[in-house]
Design a protein around this motif. Structure first.
Motif, PDB file in Angstrom:
ATOM      1  N   GLU A  55      35.057  44.501  54.383  1.00 51.53           N
ATOM      2  CA  GLU A  55      34.599  43.270  53.743  1.00 51.53           C
ATOM      3  C   GLU A  55      33.082  43.245  53.939  1.00 51.53           C
ATOM      4  N   PRO A  81      39.304  37.966  49.644  1.00 48.58           N
ATOM      5  CA  PRO A  81      39.528  38.725  48.408  1.00 48.58           C
ATOM      6  C   PRO A  81      38.494  39.820  48.188  1.00 48.58           C
ATOM      7  N   GLN A  82      37.287  39.643  48.754  1.00 44.82           N
ATOM      8  CA  GLN A  82      36.239  40.652  48.578  1.00 44.82           C
ATOM      9  C   GLN A  82      36.423  41.755  49.618  1.00 44.82           C
ATOM     10  N   THR A 212      40.430  40.634  43.274  1.00 39.55           N
ATOM     11  CA  THR A 212      40.139  41.746  44.172  1.00 39.55           C
ATOM     12  C   THR A 212      40.032  43.058  43.401  1.00 39.55           C
ATOM     13  N   ARG A 216      36.514  45.143  43.372  1.00 40.95           N
ATOM     14  CA  ARG A 216      36.424  46.506  43.897  1.00 40.95           C
ATOM     15  C   ARG A 216      35.741  47.448  42.912  1.00 40.95           C
TER      16      ARG A 216
END
Length: 305
Positions: A55, A81-82, A212, A216
């Motif tokens: 993260e 989520p990151q 996510t 990504r």
């Protein structure tokens, strides 16, 4: 009769032979010690491959056991989520001499009966600790020191599975050491075995959030998102805002053309930035297809995460 000289009750010839043999043994022991000392003091490394989740703005969660597994998100604290799953390649120098290493890669086996290496994208991480990661391909490692790399292995595993024709893929960490002919690898016993259909290292996880997936792909394309203002590239806040606004255009997974148009509109509104969002349309669409059947519920608003 001929008298024979004795030493401690043994003939001189026997004693001389014994001394010669003892001298030879001492010389051999000294030689073995010198060779061993040269190996121990010379350039040598230990390689470890650990599963990890990065993260970038918050933390790096790592499984130090070397096994291809991570606990469920609740077991590693709050998983935002990151995040992106990475392979942590650790290279330690236990000797007394500095070594130069180069070419941090993943050794691959189980693909078409061949063994080779592949070099995925590398990410940097500055956590002010021992797990700080670099992206330099060649680096000098001081005695009793170590260096860490974060490799984006999921960007290559699906293609490896296609080449493996339905079989599993085995991965080991590998690095070349200056002055040595053979590369150093992580433990064979702890080699990662990734079965076809695998998509995450997390245990007991059945879905991934669409945000996510998009995040990504953006992170892969733009590397470190905590860049300084004097560097070319968007800031973390710019990327996040872009994803939020793009997601707000849809109530479900968009078709490729719809996604491309949304990216282009967002790109036009970010005039002056140095990256092209629309060029990521194919990568994001392919990522959605890869996660088909396990995509989480598409939020009604991009901020509803």
């Amino acid at each position: 009769m001929t008298s024979t000289s004795l030493i401690f009750g043994f003939p001189v010839a026997v004693v001389a032979l014994g001394v010669a043999i003892l001298s030879l043994l001492v010389a051999l022991i000294a030689l073995i010690w010198q060779v061993t000392k040269h190996v121990l003091d010379g350039g040598r490394v230990r390689v470890h491959l650990n599963a990890a989740i990065l993260e970038p703005k918050f933390q790096l969660a790592t499984n130090k056991s070397g096994k291809f597994e991570m606990p469920a998100p609740g077991g590693i604290g709050l998983l935002r989520p990151q995040n992106i799953e990475v392979a942590q390649l650790v290279v330690e120098n236990p000797g007394r001499t500095a070594v130069t290493i180069h070419g941090p890669t993943l050794a691959v086996s189980g693909v078409g009966g061949k063994s080779y290496s592949i070099s995925p994208r590398k990410f940097a991480w500055d956590g002010d600790g021992a797990d700080d990661a670099i992206t330099t391909s060649a680096v000098r490692v001081d005695p009793y020191s170590r260096v860490t790399f974060l490799l984006d292995y999921w960007s290559v595993v699906p293609r490896l599975h296609q080449q493996a024709s339905g079989g599993s893929v085995r991965l080991r960490g590998m690095v070349n050491v200056g002055g040595r002919r053979r590369a150093s690898r992580s433990s064979r016993r702890l080699a990662w075995r990734i079965e076809e259909g695998a998509w995450t290292v997390l245990a007991d996880v059945e879905e991934v959030h669409p945000y996510t997936v998009m995040w990504r792909e953006l992170y892969r394309a733009h590397g470190r998102i905590d860049q300084r203002d004097d560097l070319n590239g968007p800031s973390f806040e710019v990327l996040e805002s872009a994803i939020y606004r793009i997601m707000e255009h849809f109530d479900e997974k968009p078709a490729f053309d719809e996604l491309l148009n949304a990216l282009r509109r967002e790109e036009e509104s970010m005039e002056g930035e140095v990256f092209s969002l629309s060029m990521l349309a194919l990568d994001i669409s392919n990522a959605f297809d890869f996660h088909a059947g396990r995509l989480g519920k598409w939020p009604s608003s991009g901020r509803a995460l």
